[in-house]
Design an enzyme around this catalytic site. Sequence first.
Site, PDB file in Angstrom:
ATOM      1  N   HIS A 264      -9.533   0.611   5.075  1.00  0.00           N
ATOM      2  CA  HIS A 264      -8.235   0.881   5.718  1.00  0.00           C
ATOM      3  C   HIS A 264      -8.472   1.810   6.909  1.00  0.00           C
ATOM      4  O   HIS A 264      -9.334   2.693   6.846  1.00  0.00           O
ATOM      5  CB  HIS A 264      -7.277   1.514   4.706  1.00  0.00           C
ATOM      6  CG  HIS A 264      -5.863   1.575   5.213  1.00  0.00           C
ATOM      7  ND1 HIS A 264      -5.446   2.532   6.098  1.00  0.00           N
ATOM      8  CD2 HIS A 264      -4.782   0.772   4.985  1.00  0.00           C
ATOM      9  CE1 HIS A 264      -4.157   2.332   6.382  1.00  0.00           C
ATOM     10  NE2 HIS A 264      -3.742   1.265   5.715  1.00  0.00           N
TER      11      HIS A 264
ATOM     12  N   GLU B 230      -5.119  -5.369  10.611  1.00  0.00           N
ATOM     13  CA  GLU B 230      -4.160  -4.290  10.791  1.00  0.00           C
ATOM     14  C   GLU B 230      -4.452  -3.566  12.101  1.00  0.00           C
ATOM     15  O   GLU B 230      -5.295  -2.654  12.135  1.00  0.00           O
ATOM     16  CB  GLU B 230      -4.265  -3.287   9.645  1.00  0.00           C
ATOM     17  CG  GLU B 230      -3.933  -3.860   8.289  1.00  0.00           C
ATOM     18  CD  GLU B 230      -3.376  -2.780   7.363  1.00  0.00           C
ATOM     19  OE1 GLU B 230      -2.266  -2.988   6.871  1.00  0.00           O
ATOM     20  OE2 GLU B 230      -4.023  -1.749   7.171  1.00  0.00           O
TER      21      GLU B 230
ATOM     22  N   LYS C 215       0.075   4.265  -0.189  1.00  0.00           N
ATOM     23  CA  LYS C 215      -0.579   5.444   0.400  1.00  0.00           C
ATOM     24  C   LYS C 215      -0.385   6.655  -0.540  1.00  0.00           C
ATOM     25  O   LYS C 215      -0.310   6.475  -1.741  1.00  0.00           O
ATOM     26  CB  LYS C 215      -0.040   5.720   1.797  1.00  0.00           C
ATOM     27  CG  LYS C 215      -0.047   4.474   2.687  1.00  0.00           C
ATOM     28  CD  LYS C 215       0.089   4.816   4.118  1.00  0.00           C
ATOM     29  CE  LYS C 215       0.321   3.560   4.927  1.00  0.00           C
ATOM     30  NZ  LYS C 215       0.017   3.713   6.316  1.00  0.00           N
TER      31      LYS C 215
ATOM     32  N   GLY D 277       2.449   2.138  10.703  1.00  0.00           N
ATOM     33  CA  GLY D 277       3.359   3.277  10.557  1.00  0.00           C
ATOM     34  C   GLY D 277       4.028   3.700  11.853  1.00  0.00           C
ATOM     35  O   GLY D 277       4.584   4.794  11.950  1.00  0.00           O
TER      36      GLY D 277
ATOM     37  N   SER E 113       3.606  -2.260  10.294  1.00  0.00           N
ATOM     38  CA  SER E 113       5.066  -2.223  10.440  1.00  0.00           C
ATOM     39  C   SER E 113       5.748  -3.546  10.072  1.00  0.00           C
ATOM     40  O   SER E 113       6.696  -3.965  10.732  1.00  0.00           O
ATOM     41  CB  SER E 113       5.447  -1.774  11.853  1.00  0.00           C
ATOM     42  OG  SER E 113       4.959  -0.467  12.100  1.00  0.00           O
TER      43      SER E 113
ATOM     44  N   ASN F 189       0.860  -1.190   0.000  1.00  0.00           N
ATOM     45  CA  ASN F 189       0.000   0.000   0.000  1.00  0.00           C
ATOM     46  C   ASN F 189       0.894   1.238   0.000  1.00  0.00           C
ATOM     47  O   ASN F 189       1.507   1.566   1.012  1.00  0.00           O
ATOM     48  CB  ASN F 189      -0.884  -0.020   1.258  1.00  0.00           C
ATOM     49  CG  ASN F 189      -1.689   1.262   1.409  1.00  0.00           C
ATOM     50  OD1 ASN F 189      -1.805   2.055   0.471  1.00  0.00           O
ATOM     51  ND2 ASN F 189      -2.239   1.476   2.597  1.00  0.00           N
TER      52      ASN F 189
ATOM     53  N   GLU G  40      -6.977   4.305   7.963  1.00  0.00           N
ATOM     54  CA  GLU G  40      -6.866   5.745   7.674  1.00  0.00           C
ATOM     55  C   GLU G  40      -8.154   6.265   7.042  1.00  0.00           C
ATOM     56  O   GLU G  40      -8.566   7.401   7.278  1.00  0.00           O
ATOM     57  CB  GLU G  40      -5.640   5.994   6.777  1.00  0.00           C
ATOM     58  CG  GLU G  40      -4.347   5.870   7.567  1.00  0.00           C
ATOM     59  CD  GLU G  40      -3.138   5.419   6.760  1.00  0.00           C
ATOM     60  OE1 GLU G  40      -3.140   5.549   5.526  1.00  0.00           O
ATOM     61  OE2 GLU G  40      -2.179   4.928   7.392  1.00  0.00           O
TER      62      GLU G  40
HETATM   63  C1  PEP Z   1      -0.631   0.107   5.883  1.00  0.00           C
HETATM   64  O1  PEP Z   1      -0.520   1.169   5.320  1.00  0.00           O
HETATM   65  O2  PEP Z   1      -1.624  -0.596   5.679  1.00  0.00           O
HETATM   66  C2  PEP Z   1       0.455  -0.326   6.779  1.00  0.00           C
HETATM   67  C3  PEP Z   1       0.362  -1.490   7.359  1.00  0.00           C
HETATM   68  O3  PEP Z   1       1.492   0.529   6.934  1.00  0.00           O
HETATM   69  P1  PEP Z   1       2.938   0.199   7.632  1.00  0.00           P
HETATM   70  O4  PEP Z   1       3.433  -1.080   7.031  1.00  0.00           O
HETATM   71  O5  PEP Z   1       3.792   1.370   7.276  1.00  0.00           O
HETATM   72  O6  PEP Z   1       2.710   0.059   9.095  1.00  0.00           O
END
Ligand code: PEP
Length: 257
Positions: A95, A167, A11, A173, A212, A9, A97
Amino acid sequence: MRRPVVAGNWKMHGSRSANHALLTDLERGLKAEWPIDVLVFPPYVYLADAARMLEGGQIGLGAQDVCAEGGGAFTGQVSAAMLKDVGCRYVIVGHSERRRLFHEDDALVSRKFAAALQVGMTPVLCVGETLQEHEAHQTEDVVARQLDAVMAMHGAASFADAIVAYEPVWAIGTGRTATPQQAQTVHAYLRSRIAAQDANIGRHLRILYGGSVKGVNAGELFAMPDVDGGLVGGASLSADEFQQICAAAALRAAVRH
Ligand code: PEP
């Protein structure tokens, strides 16, 4: 055997030249014999460009969001049919976000999930708890609510052509990853909820971990029996790092075979 998935992803990152360099490096580093699905999710404006670059290759293309409506007077929105038209086969829905910053609730996420399926795309449904919910031991309640909203609207059968991503919001992040055991517990729980409705669909559903994921921790996460790969944010912007994660997924597939 569930085929592992590694999904990047991006973003709101990238540019035409940066994307070109990233995809070129990525394609060069992936091994054709790896029995995994590798997907990238660039921002909307770069999708058509990416589709051209990826044509005939090993990497699948997806979008980060979709409008729940099929078309019409929805300024600024992009429909599932349009995404499919430019070459997307996957779309992320729900997601954290989108849920947090754009106030998307379970009902809207469920409609987006259905919009993707309706045109033959695979939705990647994200679920996960916030830090506050995690600390209050509400993880299972939260992910069950998010999952059940989709099941109630579309039935367990709708997961036959879907992917789920667990997630934990506190891990996205932040550099803080769920332990493999924490991820396994939630993944097994999600699978059991679907399996309770339809054992076959539950058994075959691919559930990714996101939060992460990096080259150094992917191996131990993917070694868990119900972790079928990763949804990767930050680390998907580095071809090197992303390839290490793909290699870990390929190893998992080899070990399970
Ligand atoms: C994500 O954007 O879905 C995500 C898991 O980000 P990160 O790997 O940076 O934590």
